[in-house]
Design a protein around this motif. Sequence first.
Motif, PDB file in Angstrom:
ATOM      1  N   GLY A 190      23.255  42.842  17.265  1.00  0.00           N
ATOM      2  CA  GLY A 190      22.862  42.261  15.888  1.00  0.00           C
ATOM      3  C   GLY A 190      23.659  42.876  14.929  1.00  0.00           C
ATOM      4  N   MET A 191      23.600  42.244  13.726  1.00  0.00           N
ATOM      5  CA  MET A 191      24.253  43.066  12.585  1.00  0.00           C
ATOM      6  C   MET A 191      23.004  43.991  11.895  1.00  0.00           C
ATOM      7  SD  MET A 191      25.719  39.298  10.593  1.00  0.00           S
ATOM      8  CE  MET A 191      26.160  40.370   8.855  1.00  0.00           C
ATOM      9  N   PRO A 192      23.646  45.111  11.297  1.00  0.00           N
ATOM     10  CA  PRO A 192      22.663  46.074  10.741  1.00  0.00           C
ATOM     11  C   PRO A 192      21.710  45.620   9.817  1.00  0.00           C
ATOM     12  CG  PRO A 192      24.887  46.735  10.340  1.00  0.00           C
ATOM     13  CD  PRO A 192      25.166  45.211  10.992  1.00  0.00           C
ATOM     14  N   VAL A 193      20.456  45.912   9.845  1.00  0.00           N
ATOM     15  CA  VAL A 193      19.440  45.651   9.091  1.00  0.00           C
ATOM     16  C   VAL A 193      18.721  44.142   9.442  1.00  0.00           C
ATOM     17  CG1 VAL A 193      18.307  45.540   6.767  1.00  0.00           C
ATOM     18  CG2 VAL A 193      20.248  47.082   7.240  1.00  0.00           C
ATOM     19  N   THR A 194      19.539  43.216   9.155  1.00  0.00           N
ATOM     20  CA  THR A 194      19.221  41.890   9.515  1.00  0.00           C
ATOM     21  C   THR A 194      18.934  41.672  10.832  1.00  0.00           C
ATOM     22  OG1 THR A 194      21.615  40.899   9.827  1.00  0.00           O
ATOM     23  CG2 THR A 194      20.307  41.037   7.648  1.00  0.00           C
ATOM     24  N   GLY A 195      19.730  42.131  11.724  1.00  0.00           N
ATOM     25  CA  GLY A 195      19.482  41.823  13.142  1.00  0.00           C
ATOM     26  C   GLY A 195      20.080  40.506  13.575  1.00  0.00           C
ATOM     27  N   TRP A 196      20.729  39.610  12.700  1.00  0.00           N
ATOM     28  CA  TRP A 196      21.427  38.693  13.054  1.00  0.00           C
ATOM     29  C   TRP A 196      22.442  38.607  14.254  1.00  0.00           C
ATOM     30  CZ3 TRP A 196      22.486  37.258   7.311  1.00  0.00           C
ATOM     31  CH2 TRP A 196      21.291  37.161   6.757  1.00  0.00           C
ATOM     32  N   ARG A 203      17.975  32.487  11.857  1.00  0.00           N
ATOM     33  CA  ARG A 203      17.487  33.204  10.693  1.00  0.00           C
ATOM     34  C   ARG A 203      18.406  33.165   9.536  1.00  0.00           C
ATOM     35  NH1 ARG A 203      15.906  38.463  14.009  1.00  0.00           N
ATOM     36  NH2 ARG A 203      18.042  38.146  14.845  1.00  0.00           N
ATOM     37  N   ILE A 204      19.524  32.758   9.671  1.00  0.00           N
ATOM     38  CA  ILE A 204      20.539  32.863   8.635  1.00  0.00           C
ATOM     39  C   ILE A 204      20.429  31.628   7.687  1.00  0.00           C
ATOM     40  CG2 ILE A 204      23.031  32.960   8.025  1.00  0.00           C
ATOM     41  CD1 ILE A 204      23.614  34.154  10.857  1.00  0.00           C
ATOM     42  N   GLY A 205      20.130  30.443   8.119  1.00  0.00           N
ATOM     43  CA  GLY A 205      19.815  29.246   7.439  1.00  0.00           C
ATOM     44  C   GLY A 205      18.450  29.541   6.823  1.00  0.00           C
ATOM     45  N   HIS A 206      17.472  30.134   7.533  1.00  0.00           N
ATOM     46  CA  HIS A 206      15.987  30.330   7.041  1.00  0.00           C
ATOM     47  C   HIS A 206      16.084  31.256   5.705  1.00  0.00           C
ATOM     48  CE1 HIS A 206      11.843  30.714   7.208  1.00  0.00           C
ATOM     49  NE2 HIS A 206      11.925  32.113   7.599  1.00  0.00           N
ATOM     50  N   PHE A 207      16.985  32.423   6.061  1.00  0.00           N
ATOM     51  CA  PHE A 207      17.016  33.554   4.829  1.00  0.00           C
ATOM     52  C   PHE A 207      17.678  32.897   3.613  1.00  0.00           C
ATOM     53  CE2 PHE A 207      19.558  36.552   3.040  1.00  0.00           C
ATOM     54  CZ  PHE A 207      18.435  37.644   2.610  1.00  0.00           C
TER      55      PHE A 207
END
Length: 305
Positions: A202-208, A216-220
């Motif tokens: 996943g991406m750093p911090v976000t974990g996407w 979670r991306i659209g949610h965020f």
Amino acid sequence: MTTIDLPAPPPEALRTQARWNRALLALTAASAVLAVVAAVGIFTDPRILTGVPIWLKPFKFAVSFVVYAGTLAWTLSILPRRSRPAEWAGVVIVGVAVAELAIIVFQVIRGRTSHYNVATPLDAMLWSAMGTSIMVLFFAHLLIAITALRQRIPDRAIAWAIRLGLLVALLGMAVAFLMTMQGGTTTAPGAHAVGVPDGGPGMPVTGWSTTGGDLRIGHFVGLHALQALPLLALLLGRLVADPVKRTRLVFVGGGAYAVLVLLLTWQALRAQPLLRPDGLTLIAFAALAAVTAVAVGLVVRKPLS
């Protein structure tokens, strides 16, 4: 000795200051404290859960509630008339947030996942409580959005930025319901990722997810319309003198933002990582950018009658 009588503040100013929802402000402060505690836990607790430090989830949720509760408190403070239903909706949101954060921290202490976890009767009960709380938060937020739609805020650009921000945030919340419909397993019915298991790279911090889609991306992005659109209106207040054009540009920005949330969700449902879109996704994003640019140009250049 002579005394100088200072003028008393206008009554309306005092009423505005008193309208800050204290429960939401308390949630903002408490979430900030939890964010600090969770940040310490990230660096001091060696446990890993779903591929990330176990305290990362409470940290992200705490920061999210700092921003969300603080923004709602500000929103309620600038409504021209005090709305008891909206104020009580704010209190309900505080109760829901406290319950959700408490469950997340409790599960971290136990070394268990909180979302989509029905592995044991206790896990299932806690997840059911979280699911119910999310529904309650959705409708409480909706009530605040309806209140903002019905009240007449003097600055129309700011007014519509707040209203559209609240509505697009509801769209972002709705994306979370899609997560419960993802495959998952018998002990975890639901998932953030699409096309790959949760807990992968996943991406750093976000974990996407960097190997599949991630809802979670659209949610965020949807949730942060609450901040993005009012900030856009404030920026336009410095750049565009005409109030009608400012309002129209806010509508353009709100519409584009809503479509962006839909495109990010569509991309995730097609199991594509955010940074690895296919040609069709790139065309869709380019079309959104082009239509938005044309709309902005038409608003800016069109003379007002």
